[in-house]
Structure formats: C-alpha cells, structure tokens
Motif scaffolding. Structure first.
Motif, PDB file in Angstrom:
ATOM      1  N   VAL A  81       9.568 127.147  54.129  1.00 46.83           N
ATOM      2  CA  VAL A  81       8.753 128.325  53.825  1.00 46.83           C
ATOM      3  C   VAL A  81       7.297 128.047  54.203  1.00 46.83           C
ATOM      4  CG1 VAL A  81       7.935 129.896  52.026  1.00 46.83           C
ATOM      5  CG2 VAL A  81      10.292 129.028  51.957  1.00 46.83           C
ATOM      6  N   ILE A  82       6.739 128.964  54.976  1.00 50.28           N
ATOM      7  CA  ILE A  82       5.349 128.781  55.442  1.00 50.28           C
ATOM      8  C   ILE A  82       4.382 129.474  54.482  1.00 50.28           C
ATOM      9  CG2 ILE A  82       3.710 129.181  57.318  1.00 50.28           C
ATOM     10  CD1 ILE A  82       5.938 127.223  58.019  1.00 50.28           C
ATOM     11  N   ILE A  83       3.422 128.724  54.013  1.00 55.05           N
ATOM     12  CA  ILE A  83       2.319 129.301  53.230  1.00 55.05           C
ATOM     13  C   ILE A  83       1.055 129.198  54.079  1.00 55.05           C
ATOM     14  CG2 ILE A  83       0.884 129.112  51.164  1.00 55.05           C
ATOM     15  CD1 ILE A  83       3.237 127.892  49.707  1.00 55.05           C
ATOM     16  N   ASP A  84       0.462 130.328  54.398  1.00 50.74           N
ATOM     17  CA  ASP A  84      -0.790 130.350  55.160  1.00 50.74           C
ATOM     18  C   ASP A  84      -1.952 130.624  54.210  1.00 50.74           C
ATOM     19  OD1 ASP A  84      -0.167 130.073  58.116  1.00 50.74           O
ATOM     20  OD2 ASP A  84       1.210 131.700  57.571  1.00 50.74           O
ATOM     21  N   ILE A  85      -2.948 129.760  54.259  1.00 45.27           N
ATOM     22  CA  ILE A  85      -4.138 129.921  53.415  1.00 45.27           C
ATOM     23  C   ILE A  85      -5.358 130.066  54.317  1.00 45.27           C
ATOM     24  CG2 ILE A  85      -5.600 128.882  51.650  1.00 45.27           C
ATOM     25  CD1 ILE A  85      -3.141 127.311  50.703  1.00 45.27           C
ATOM     26  N   TYR A  86      -5.992 131.210  54.255  1.00 44.83           N
ATOM     27  CA  TYR A  86      -7.240 131.451  54.994  1.00 44.83           C
ATOM     28  C   TYR A  86      -8.389 131.231  54.010  1.00 44.83           C
ATOM     29  CZ  TYR A  86      -4.252 133.468  58.601  1.00 44.83           C
ATOM     30  OH  TYR A  86      -3.286 133.644  59.564  1.00 44.83           O
ATOM     31  N   GLY A 222       4.723 135.086  55.478  1.00 42.74           N
ATOM     32  CA  GLY A 222       4.133 136.225  56.171  1.00 42.74           C
ATOM     33  C   GLY A 222       3.705 137.368  55.274  1.00 42.74           C
ATOM     34  N   LYS A 223       3.975 137.276  53.950  1.00 42.19           N
ATOM     35  CA  LYS A 223       3.613 138.356  53.020  1.00 42.19           C
ATOM     36  C   LYS A 223       2.405 137.936  52.178  1.00 42.19           C
ATOM     37  CE  LYS A 223       8.368 140.102  52.639  1.00 42.19           C
ATOM     38  NZ  LYS A 223       9.501 140.393  51.727  1.00 42.19           N
ATOM     39  N   LYS A 224       1.409 138.804  52.151  1.00 38.68           N
ATOM     40  CA  LYS A 224       0.185 138.492  51.416  1.00 38.68           C
ATOM     41  C   LYS A 224       0.419 138.575  49.911  1.00 38.68           C
ATOM     42  CE  LYS A 224      -4.580 140.027  50.705  1.00 38.68           C
ATOM     43  NZ  LYS A 224      -5.601 141.054  51.021  1.00 38.68           N
ATOM     44  N   LEU A 225      -0.125 137.592  49.200  1.00 37.76           N
ATOM     45  CA  LEU A 225      -0.103 137.623  47.745  1.00 37.76           C
ATOM     46  C   LEU A 225      -1.409 138.260  47.259  1.00 37.76           C
ATOM     47  CD1 LEU A 225       1.263 134.099  46.656  1.00 37.76           C
ATOM     48  CD2 LEU A 225       2.491 136.263  46.865  1.00 37.76           C
ATOM     49  N   ASP A 226      -1.293 139.371  46.573  1.00 36.03           N
ATOM     50  CA  ASP A 226      -2.506 140.037  46.088  1.00 36.03           C
ATOM     51  C   ASP A 226      -3.184 139.232  44.986  1.00 36.03           C
ATOM     52  OD1 ASP A 226      -2.254 142.176  47.852  1.00 36.03           O
ATOM     53  OD2 ASP A 226      -0.901 143.248  46.497  1.00 36.03           O
ATOM     54  N   THR A 229      -1.785 133.428  42.076  1.00 34.71           N
ATOM     55  CA  THR A 229      -1.767 132.463  40.968  1.00 34.71           C
ATOM     56  C   THR A 229      -0.690 131.414  41.240  1.00 34.71           C
ATOM     57  OG1 THR A 229      -0.126 133.749  39.739  1.00 34.71           O
ATOM     58  CG2 THR A 229      -2.467 134.269  39.353  1.00 34.71           C
ATOM     59  N   PRO A 230      -0.705 130.302  40.531  1.00 32.32           N
ATOM     60  CA  PRO A 230       0.361 129.308  40.699  1.00 32.32           C
ATOM     61  C   PRO A 230       1.744 129.908  40.452  1.00 32.32           C
ATOM     62  CG  PRO A 230      -1.479 128.350  39.511  1.00 32.32           C
ATOM     63  CD  PRO A 230      -1.778 129.807  39.639  1.00 32.32           C
ATOM     64  N   GLU A 231       1.851 130.778  39.447  1.00 30.70           N
ATOM     65  CA  GLU A 231       3.137 131.398  39.140  1.00 30.70           C
ATOM     66  C   GLU A 231       3.582 132.323  40.276  1.00 30.70           C
ATOM     67  OE1 GLU A 231       0.442 131.460  37.210  1.00 30.70           O
ATOM     68  OE2 GLU A 231       1.032 129.972  35.711  1.00 30.70           O
ATOM     69  N   ALA A 232       2.648 133.073  40.817  1.00 30.22           N
ATOM     70  CA  ALA A 232       2.976 133.975  41.924  1.00 30.22           C
ATOM     71  C   ALA A 232       3.401 133.194  43.164  1.00 30.22           C
ATOM     72  CB  ALA A 232       1.782 134.876  42.242  1.00 30.22           C
ATOM     73  N   LEU A 233       2.752 132.064  43.385  1.00 31.28           N
ATOM     74  CA  LEU A 233       3.114 131.220  44.520  1.00 31.28           C
ATOM     75  C   LEU A 233       4.551 130.718  44.378  1.00 31.28           C
ATOM     76  CD1 LEU A 233       0.067 128.880  45.292  1.00 31.28           C
ATOM     77  CD2 LEU A 233       1.317 130.290  46.925  1.00 31.28           C
ATOM     78  N   SER A 234       4.869 130.180  43.223  1.00 22.48           N
ATOM     79  CA  SER A 234       6.215 129.648  42.993  1.00 22.48           C
ATOM     80  C   SER A 234       7.264 130.746  43.129  1.00 22.48           C
ATOM     81  CB  SER A 234       6.294 129.003  41.608  1.00 22.48           C
ATOM     82  OG  SER A 234       5.431 127.884  41.517  1.00 22.48           O
ATOM     83  N   ALA A 235       6.965 131.909  42.571  1.00 22.43           N
ATOM     84  CA  ALA A 235       7.915 133.013  42.637  1.00 22.43           C
ATOM     85  C   ALA A 235       8.113 133.476  44.084  1.00 22.43           C
ATOM     86  CB  ALA A 235       7.419 134.173  41.769  1.00 22.43           C
ATOM     87  N   ALA A 236       7.034 133.549  44.838  1.00 23.71           N
ATOM     88  CA  ALA A 236       7.141 134.008  46.222  1.00 23.71           C
ATOM     89  C   ALA A 236       7.919 133.004  47.075  1.00 23.71           C
ATOM     90  CB  ALA A 236       5.749 134.230  46.803  1.00 23.71           C
ATOM     91  N   VAL A 237       7.696 131.739  46.827  1.00 27.63           N
ATOM     92  CA  VAL A 237       8.438 130.704  47.571  1.00 27.63           C
ATOM     93  C   VAL A 237       9.925 130.785  47.223  1.00 27.63           C
ATOM     94  CG1 VAL A 237       8.773 128.211  47.818  1.00 27.63           C
ATOM     95  CG2 VAL A 237       6.462 129.172  47.820  1.00 27.63           C
ATOM     96  N   GLY A 238      10.221 131.004  45.930  1.00 25.09           N
ATOM     97  CA  GLY A 238      11.620 131.156  45.524  1.00 25.09           C
ATOM     98  C   GLY A 238      12.258 132.375  46.168  1.00 25.09           C
ATOM     99  N   ALA A 239      11.515 133.468  46.233  1.00 26.12           N
ATOM    100  CA  ALA A 239      12.039 134.701  46.837  1.00 26.12           C
ATOM    101  C   ALA A 239      12.273 134.528  48.330  1.00 26.12           C
ATOM    102  CB  ALA A 239      11.059 135.843  46.591  1.00 26.12           C
ATOM    103  N   ALA A 240      11.510 133.605  48.939  1.00 26.08           N
ATOM    104  CA  ALA A 240      11.661 133.354  50.382  1.00 26.08           C
ATOM    105  C   ALA A 240      12.843 132.437  50.677  1.00 26.08           C
ATOM    106  CB  ALA A 240      10.377 132.759  50.947  1.00 26.08           C
ATOM    107  N   GLY A 241      13.508 131.977  49.584  1.00 27.27           N
ATOM    108  CA  GLY A 241      14.741 131.214  49.795  1.00 27.27           C
ATOM    109  C   GLY A 241      14.614 129.725  49.628  1.00 27.27           C
ATOM    110  N   ALA A 242      13.468 129.229  49.203  1.00 21.45           N
ATOM    111  CA  ALA A 242      13.331 127.776  49.039  1.00 21.45           C
ATOM    112  C   ALA A 242      13.582 127.364  47.583  1.00 21.45           C
ATOM    113  CB  ALA A 242      11.935 127.352  49.466  1.00 21.45           C
TER     114      ALA A 242
END
Length: 242
Positions: A81-86, A222-226, A229-242
């Motif tokens: 899972v790719i996390i992009d941080i600008y 590829g989906k922006k997190l509005d 937070t740490p919880e949102a990051l973990s949830a998004a990574v889980g939703a992406a299949g990791a």
C-alpha cells in the motif's frame, strides 16, 4: 647664415626629430600596455562569470538518484500500500502530523504493509525571507542522495523555524546534516551550490498538477485523507487490503 650657424640648426633639428620619435614610441608602448591590460581584465571577468555560473547550479535540474515516483519522492519501506505525504518543512501542521502519526507510520512500515513516499515541496516560501521551503527541500534531497533522508527529515522538523522568520541559514542546514552523519563535503556543497533548487520547484509543480493545494496532504492508495489521524491512516491502509 654662416656655416657654423647652419650646422647648429641642423643638429638642433636632428635632436628634435629624435625626441619626437621617442615620444611616439612611448605613446605607442603605453597604448599597447593599456589594451593588453583591458583584455586581461575582461578575460578575468569573463572567466569569473563562467566559474560563478558553474558553481551556482540553482537553474539546472538535478534529480537525486534516490528519488522515486518520477523523481519526486523518497521512499521508506516496501509494502504493497502506497502512502504519499506531501509536506513543507516550513509548515507547522506538517510537523504536528509527523509528531502524531510518525509512530503509526513506523509500525506500518515495519509490518511490511506500506511504502511511504515523502514529497518535500515548497509552497510556503512566502512565509520566510530566504525561501526556506525551497532551501530545506533541496537540503532534504541532498540528504537523500547521501542515504540519510529520513534522519534529516526528522531533524529538520525537530528544528523547525517559525513562519515569517528567515528560517535556518545554510550553515545551520549543513550543521544539522552533520548531526545525522552527513559529514561528507558533497552534502555541504549541494546546499551551498543550490544543487536541488530546480528539483524542489519541479516537485512542487508536479504536486500542484496532481491537485495538491496544501500541506500536509496525505494519500493512501491514491485517496486523500481529509483528516490524517493515526487512526484514519490505519483504517485506510486496512481498507486498501494490507
């Protein structure tokens, strides 16, 4: 006119002609010296200008060999899972994000779930008098080239200057590099010579073209997190299949 008078007049004329020739030679000599001096000075100035251009590489695009994602980011980890941080090193919210989410990112990387791609951009130059955002992004690129991106990334945030200040000067950026093991001259030279200034502009332009309008911008798969937070990051990574 007597013979002796004529001889004196002729001798006087000969002397005057010799003096005139000497004056002409003197004038010619100094004119030549002057022309040569001007040419030497002009050549030196031209050489100095060329040397200066060679040293200041701010206008030349140099992409760090360590960069990924079309040369715009530095990767950490190798998970699926790719996390992009600008991010912008002048941005207080970026510092807050790193402080809050940093441990979660480390856990996800260590678990082999994610690859984090850091994009150092420069959108806050207007909040410093020395274009600190560009200079710090360029320094981070030099650190990546030296194999110490993450270490330097962290030390930049630990020493983040306030907005509307001059920011850290180049000497301090070099000093911070030494504190994380970047002691080679190449790192210092890259900062002094602005080697990655054009690269920082390219990364910023690319981010803008991708729809990034502020920092930090965090995207998971590829989906922006509005609200990254740490919880949102973990949830998004889980939703992406990791």
């Amino acid at each position: 006119m007597s013979k002796s008078t004529k001889e004196r007049a002729q001798a006087k004329r000969i002397v005057q002609e010799q003096l005139a020739r000497e004056r002409r030679r003197t004038v010619t000599l100094w004119t030549t010296v002057g022309v040569v001096a001007v040419l030497v000075i002009a050549g030196f100035i031209g050489w100095a200008a060329v040397a200066s251009q060679d040293k200041d590489t701010s206008g030349k695009l140099t992409v760090p060999t360590a960069a990924v994602d079309d040369g715009t980011a530095f990767a950490r980890g190798s998970g699926p899972v790719i996390i992009d941080i600008y991010e912008d090193f002048m941005c207080p919210a970026c510092h807050q994000f790193e402080t809050g989410a940093g441990p979660t990112l480390t856990q996800l990387v260590d678990a082999g779930k994610v690859t984090v791609r850091y994009h150092p951009i420069a959108i806050l130059d207007r909040f410093s008098s020395t274009e600190y955002s560009t200079r710090s992004a360029g320094a981070a690129a030099a650190a990546a080239q030296g194999g110490k991106f993450l270490e330097y990334h962290d030390v930049l945030y630990a020493n983040q200057p306030p907005e509307n200040s001059a920011g850290l000067d180049d000497a301090k950026l070099i000093e911070l590099g030494k504190s994380v093991g970047l002691t080679d001259q190449a790192f210092a030279d890259a900062i002094k010579n602005k080697t990655y200034t054009a690269w920082a502009a390219k990364v910023t332009d690319t981010a803008s073209a991708r729809g990034v309008t502020g920092t930090p911008t965090v995207m998971v798969a590829g989906k922006k997190l509005d609200n990254p937070t740490p919880e949102a990051l973990s949830a998004a990574v889980g939703a992406a299949g990791a």
